[in-house]
Design an enzyme around this catalytic site. Sequence first.
Site, PDB file in Angstrom:
ATOM      1  N   HIS A 171       0.871  -1.168   0.000  1.00  0.00           N
ATOM      2  CA  HIS A 171       0.000   0.000   0.000  1.00  0.00           C
ATOM      3  C   HIS A 171       0.918   1.231   0.000  1.00  0.00           C
ATOM      4  CE1 HIS A 171      -2.735   2.981   1.907  1.00  0.00           C
ATOM      5  NE2 HIS A 171      -3.734   2.227   1.473  1.00  0.00           N
ATOM      6  N   ASP A 223       2.960  -4.664   7.814  1.00  0.00           N
ATOM      7  CA  ASP A 223       1.750  -3.857   7.688  1.00  0.00           C
ATOM      8  C   ASP A 223       0.571  -4.823   7.815  1.00  0.00           C
ATOM      9  OD1 ASP A 223      -0.535  -2.665   6.765  1.00  0.00           O
ATOM     10  OD2 ASP A 223       0.370  -1.791   4.978  1.00  0.00           O
ATOM     11  N   GLN A 236      -4.723  -5.211   6.797  1.00  0.00           N
ATOM     12  CA  GLN A 236      -5.766  -6.090   6.255  1.00  0.00           C
ATOM     13  C   GLN A 236      -5.748  -7.481   6.883  1.00  0.00           C
ATOM     14  OE1 GLN A 236      -8.108  -5.038   4.396  1.00  0.00           O
ATOM     15  NE2 GLN A 236      -7.278  -3.097   3.680  1.00  0.00           N
ATOM     16  N   LYS A 251     -10.425  -0.939  10.587  1.00  0.00           N
ATOM     17  CA  LYS A 251     -10.592  -2.107   9.715  1.00  0.00           C
ATOM     18  C   LYS A 251     -10.866  -3.356  10.553  1.00  0.00           C
ATOM     19  CE  LYS A 251      -7.333  -0.249   6.292  1.00  0.00           C
ATOM     20  NZ  LYS A 251      -8.150   0.301   5.220  1.00  0.00           N
ATOM     21  N   CYS A 254      -4.851   2.636  -3.565  1.00  0.00           N
ATOM     22  CA  CYS A 254      -3.598   3.135  -2.981  1.00  0.00           C
ATOM     23  C   CYS A 254      -2.474   2.112  -3.150  1.00  0.00           C
ATOM     24  CB  CYS A 254      -3.759   3.496  -1.508  1.00  0.00           C
ATOM     25  SG  CYS A 254      -4.920   4.823  -1.252  1.00  0.00           S
TER      26      CYS A 254
HETATM   27  N1  7TS Z   1      -1.905  -0.778   4.594  1.00  0.00           N
HETATM   28  C1  7TS Z   1      -2.841  -1.492   3.949  1.00  0.00           C
HETATM   29  C2  7TS Z   1      -2.512  -2.880   3.504  1.00  0.00           C
HETATM   30  C3  7TS Z   1      -4.105  -0.943   3.757  1.00  0.00           C
HETATM   31  O1  7TS Z   1      -5.027  -1.677   3.145  1.00  0.00           O
HETATM   32  C4  7TS Z   1      -4.375   0.355   4.202  1.00  0.00           C
HETATM   33  C5  7TS Z   1      -5.685   1.027   3.930  1.00  0.00           C
HETATM   34  C6  7TS Z   1      -3.373   1.046   4.888  1.00  0.00           C
HETATM   35  C7  7TS Z   1      -2.147   0.456   5.059  1.00  0.00           C
HETATM   36  C8  7TS Z   1      -3.585   2.401   5.471  1.00  0.00           C
HETATM   37  O2  7TS Z   1      -4.460   2.321   6.529  1.00  0.00           O
HETATM   38  P1  7TS Z   1      -4.980   3.650   7.267  1.00  0.00           P
HETATM   39  O3  7TS Z   1      -6.012   3.156   8.209  1.00  0.00           O
HETATM   40  O4  7TS Z   1      -3.826   4.284   7.892  1.00  0.00           O
HETATM   41  O5  7TS Z   1      -5.566   4.496   6.155  1.00  0.00           O
HETATM   42  N2  7TS Z   1      -6.383   0.495   2.839  1.00  0.00           N
HETATM   43  C9  7TS Z   1      -7.491   1.020   2.270  1.00  0.00           C
HETATM   44  C10 7TS Z   1      -8.146   0.365   1.238  1.00  0.00           C
HETATM   45  O6  7TS Z   1      -7.821  -0.706   0.753  1.00  0.00           O
HETATM   46  N3  7TS Z   1      -9.207   1.111   0.867  1.00  0.00           N
HETATM   47  O7  7TS Z   1      -9.240   2.210   1.646  1.00  0.00           O
HETATM   48  C11 7TS Z   1      -8.174   2.159   2.525  1.00  0.00           C
END
Ligand code: 7TS
Length: 415
Positions: free
Chosen positions: A131, A208, A211, A234, A372
């Site tokens: 990501h 990371d 997910q 999430k 992203c």
């Molecule tokens: N890493 C992964 C694998 C992600 O899917 C996301 C967000 C992030 C980092 C960042 O997370 P945040 O909570 O700091 O924003 N992914 C997504 C997505 O797949 N659609 O919207 C956000």
Amino acid sequence: MNAVTKLIDTKTAAKWRKDFPILDQTIDGKDLVYLDNAATTQKPACVIETLSRYYSEINANIHRGVHTLSQRATDEYEGTRESVRRFINAGNSSEIIFVRGTTEAINLVANAWGASELKSGDEILITEMEHHSNIVPWQMICEKTGASLKVVPIDDNGDLLIDEYKKLINEKTRLVGVVHVSNALGTVNPVKEIIDIAHAHGALVLIDGAQAVAHMPVDVCDLDCDFYAFSGHKLYGPTGIGVLYGKEALLEKMPPWQGGGDMIRMVTFDRTEYNDLPWKFEAGTPNIADTIGLTSAIEYIEGIGFDAIKAHEDNLLAYAIETLSSVPGFRVIGTAKEKASVLSFVIEGIHPHDLGTILDTEGIAIRTGHHCAMPVMNRFGVPATARASFALYNTAEEVDTLKAGLMKTMEVMGV
Ligand code: 7TS
């Protein structure tokens, strides 16, 4: 009814579904079908009630008041740290740093560890399926320090090329940053093996887990990762709260990232003594309400258990792949050996954005775009994909509705 549908425990999923008040609504007269769980999950009533209870009964600033409300808020806030420790099996709650989310967690490591440790000639190794939040902070810190960024490629299925990884890692590699579960492909990476290889070369590993944490048990001690990052939103928890796990010895050595209240022990104009872990990394008034809400989300998940969640989501994913495969022009992007509940796809002749817009008129929420993860799109030669991502409250009927929505889209678009 086919073999996979029979495996789906519709009764149990229907029971879980009732815990999520938002799902019981219509969009333009159609029942909401929420399949954008990789972007954010919906919240069970217990989390919503905790937030409401916090503001109506407890609200006070933490760590600084002798009055009853401040002590209650502090107890609950610190109680969440212990819930998170247990949830990911960290050795000590001082290894749990509260941040805004995965993005902030990775930026913290890049800035606090990276800025003080990296020098010209050092290498950071990430993968082609990261990501942007596990790419850009490293690019930024490499630019500042003179270190360089290397990338492990993936194959046509979306599996990491482990042999390439073994070739790229060397004595210059200081840190390996790898996604546990890809948000764009669903690939579940063999993180334990990746960590073992990195450690054999003296490199640290940041996982990371954005997910992963809602879909499988994570044991940071067993993994032996150095850093693990995830977001509460999430994980059926509130937005604005996330976690950075770091090994105590590393966190102790790292300088703070942000300065301000709560992260200090003593301040004069000449010098400042920093607070102990974990507060050294939590400058300013934190997101108290949402942190406390995260405890309820964790308790909710623990109440159901990952065996049940994983079985349900695996069955749903298998059912979705089987069902949607009969849609003309349907192609899955990401067919890794091990996948979690993310289904990225394209339909020949229809741009994913048109697909998402027309599905919305049917009450179906999916995500379309590059997720992203632009390098993943480049790797697969597509500008964007449509993505259905499943959570514990999704049902086989919703997959059927998605299929009907796709057929309708094709009709509307004349494909
Ligand atoms: N890493 C992964 C694998 C992600 O899917 C996301 C967000 C992030 C980092 C960042 O997370 P945040 O909570 O700091 O924003 N992914 C997504 C997505 O797949 N659609 O919207 C956000």
